[in-house]
Design a protein around this motif. Structure first.
Motif, PDB file in Angstrom:
ATOM      1  N   ALA A 199      -1.520   6.626   1.783  1.00 35.81           N
ATOM      2  CA  ALA A 199      -2.923   6.240   1.604  1.00 35.81           C
ATOM      3  C   ALA A 199      -3.671   6.311   2.933  1.00 35.81           C
ATOM      4  O   ALA A 199      -3.236   5.746   3.939  1.00 35.81           O
ATOM      5  CB  ALA A 199      -3.028   4.837   1.019  1.00 35.81           C
ATOM      6  N   GLY A 200      -4.780   7.053   2.938  1.00 34.38           N
ATOM      7  CA  GLY A 200      -5.597   7.158   4.133  1.00 34.38           C
ATOM      8  C   GLY A 200      -5.031   8.069   5.206  1.00 34.38           C
ATOM      9  O   GLY A 200      -5.612   8.182   6.291  1.00 34.38           O
ATOM     10  N   ARG A 201      -3.918   8.735   4.908  1.00 41.26           N
ATOM     11  CA  ARG A 201      -3.264   9.566   5.915  1.00 41.26           C
ATOM     12  C   ARG A 201      -3.550  11.041   5.679  1.00 41.26           C
ATOM     13  O   ARG A 201      -3.561  11.521   4.539  1.00 41.26           O
ATOM     14  CB  ARG A 201      -1.734   9.360   5.860  1.00 41.26           C
ATOM     15  N   ARG A 202      -3.769  11.768   6.762  1.00 42.39           N
ATOM     16  CA  ARG A 202      -3.901  13.222   6.682  1.00 42.39           C
ATOM     17  C   ARG A 202      -2.531  13.809   6.365  1.00 42.39           C
ATOM     18  O   ARG A 202      -1.520  13.426   6.971  1.00 42.39           O
ATOM     19  CB  ARG A 202      -4.404  13.800   7.999  1.00 42.39           C
ATOM     20  N   ASP A 256      -0.098  13.230  11.409  1.00 38.75           N
ATOM     21  CA  ASP A 256      -0.945  12.042  11.456  1.00 38.75           C
ATOM     22  C   ASP A 256      -0.056  10.882  11.897  1.00 38.75           C
ATOM     23  O   ASP A 256       0.642  10.264  11.083  1.00 38.75           O
ATOM     24  CB  ASP A 256      -1.572  11.767  10.092  1.00 38.75           C
ATOM     25  N   THR A 261       0.836  -1.200   0.000  1.00 40.90           N
ATOM     26  CA  THR A 261       0.000   0.000   0.000  1.00 40.90           C
ATOM     27  C   THR A 261       0.875   1.255   0.000  1.00 40.90           C
ATOM     28  O   THR A 261       2.021   1.242   0.457  1.00 40.90           O
ATOM     29  CB  THR A 261      -0.923   0.040   1.227  1.00 40.90           C
ATOM     30  N   TYR A 262       0.313   2.352  -0.512  1.00 40.64           N
ATOM     31  CA  TYR A 262       1.036   3.611  -0.477  1.00 40.64           C
ATOM     32  C   TYR A 262       1.154   4.102   0.965  1.00 40.64           C
ATOM     33  O   TYR A 262       0.192   4.037   1.735  1.00 40.64           O
ATOM     34  CB  TYR A 262       0.309   4.678  -1.298  1.00 40.64           C
ATOM     35  N   LYS A 270      -3.806  12.917  -3.739  1.00 37.85           N
ATOM     36  CA  LYS A 270      -5.195  12.477  -3.583  1.00 37.85           C
ATOM     37  C   LYS A 270      -5.443  11.174  -4.332  1.00 37.85           C
ATOM     38  O   LYS A 270      -6.154  10.285  -3.840  1.00 37.85           O
ATOM     39  CB  LYS A 270      -6.143  13.559  -4.079  1.00 37.85           C
ATOM     40  N   ARG A 289      -3.467   8.814  -4.708  1.00 45.53           N
ATOM     41  CA  ARG A 289      -2.876   7.714  -3.948  1.00 45.53           C
ATOM     42  C   ARG A 289      -3.594   7.489  -2.622  1.00 45.53           C
ATOM     43  O   ARG A 289      -3.139   6.710  -1.783  1.00 45.53           O
ATOM     44  CB  ARG A 289      -1.388   7.981  -3.731  1.00 45.53           C
ATOM     45  N   GLY A 290      -4.712   8.174  -2.447  1.00 47.11           N
ATOM     46  CA  GLY A 290      -5.536   7.943  -1.258  1.00 47.11           C
ATOM     47  C   GLY A 290      -5.240   8.843  -0.081  1.00 47.11           C
ATOM     48  O   GLY A 290      -5.807   8.641   1.003  1.00 47.11           O
ATOM     49  N   ALA A 291      -4.349   9.819  -0.252  1.00 44.37           N
ATOM     50  CA  ALA A 291      -4.038  10.724   0.851  1.00 44.37           C
ATOM     51  C   ALA A 291      -5.234  11.602   1.172  1.00 44.37           C
ATOM     52  O   ALA A 291      -5.998  12.002   0.285  1.00 44.37           O
ATOM     53  CB  ALA A 291      -2.838  11.596   0.496  1.00 44.37           C
ATOM     54  N   ARG A 292      -5.395  11.916   2.436  1.00 44.76           N
ATOM     55  CA  ARG A 292      -6.434  12.851   2.875  1.00 44.76           C
ATOM     56  C   ARG A 292      -5.793  14.239   2.915  1.00 44.76           C
ATOM     57  O   ARG A 292      -5.438  14.752   3.966  1.00 44.76           O
ATOM     58  CB  ARG A 292      -6.979  12.417   4.232  1.00 44.76           C
TER      59      ARG A 292
END
Length: 231
Positions: free
Chosen positions: A154-157, A204, A150-151, A184, A186-189
């Motif tokens: 990904a999913g991280r602020r 984060d 996973t990146y 974005k 790559r799933g970054a918040r």
């Protein structure tokens, strides 16, 4: 045990169009260096190719060229550090408590796809160290994957130089891609301050990111907090 910080800098001196020069945004290094030095951390410099680091000309002009940047340029020993950066294949990630990716538009070219830097970043992250970036430094995190594939972002602020700031800086036609959008994708918040060019730092867990050059000092302070908290 003395804490150790690895600064990542660029070797690139221009955009795709060679007539438009770029390089390291000096104050993004110097502000952080001074913060870490105040805490007696050991510091080292690494670049994708090793060796010399060019400086972004716009970072050497008012109001960006402040006392920390001037002090660095007037110190032969400090300037020598930028002439002799380490090659990433010589870096043992286990020796570092944090990695700090500096910016300047140049990093958009040579940081994202460097596999050795990705390895170092992944290893520091996975052994509980701190991964951090300021401004365009987050380009060095865009393609870094963890051991599970996973990146990392990904999913991280997180934050970094925004597309709005690219437009206002009048380089949106020069940059090779939209870094905010790639993060974005790559799933970054991804987050940004309401106003462009004001200091903004996002933490984060063990990921600490700053939005723009004015965020370097606050980002470094948050890195210190994270490093001490992880001790």
């Amino acid at each position: 045990m003395t804490k150790r910080i690895l600064h990542v800098v660029t070797n690139v001196a221009h955009y795709d169009d060679p007539s438009h020069t770029t390089g390291l945004w000096l104050s993004e290094l110097t502000h952080a260096w001074d913060v870490f030095e105040e805490h007696s951390y050991e510091q080292a410099l690494v670049s994708p190719a090793g060796g010399a680091v060019p400086l972004e000309p716009r970072s050497l002009k008012f109001p960006n060229y402040d006392k920390t940047a001037k002090a660095w340029r007037s110190d032969p020993a400090k300037m020598a550090l930028l002439e002799n950066t380490a090659n990433p294949d010589r870096i043992d990630a286990a020796e570092y408590d944090a990695i700090y990716f500096t910016g300047g538009h140049a990093v958009m070219y040579d940081l994202p796809d460097n596999e050795d830097l990705q390895r170092i970043t992944r290893d520091i992250h996975e052994h509980g160290g701190i991964v951090s970036s300021v401004c365009h430094g987050y380009c060095g995190l865009l393609n870094t994957r963890l051991s599970d594939g996973t990146y990392l972002i990904a999913g991280r602020r997180m934050t970094g130089f925004s597309w709005t700031e690219e437009v206002l800086a009048r380089v949106d036609k020069l940059v090779p891609y939209n870094a905010e959008e790639k993060a974005k994708d790559r799933g970054a918040r991804y987050e940004k301050a309401r106003l462009p060019f004001v200091s903004n730092t996002v933490t984060d867990g063990n990921l600490v990111t700053g939005q723009n050059p004015g965020s370097a000092k606050s980002t470094a302070k948050k890195v210190v907090e994270a490093v001490e908290g992880a001790a």
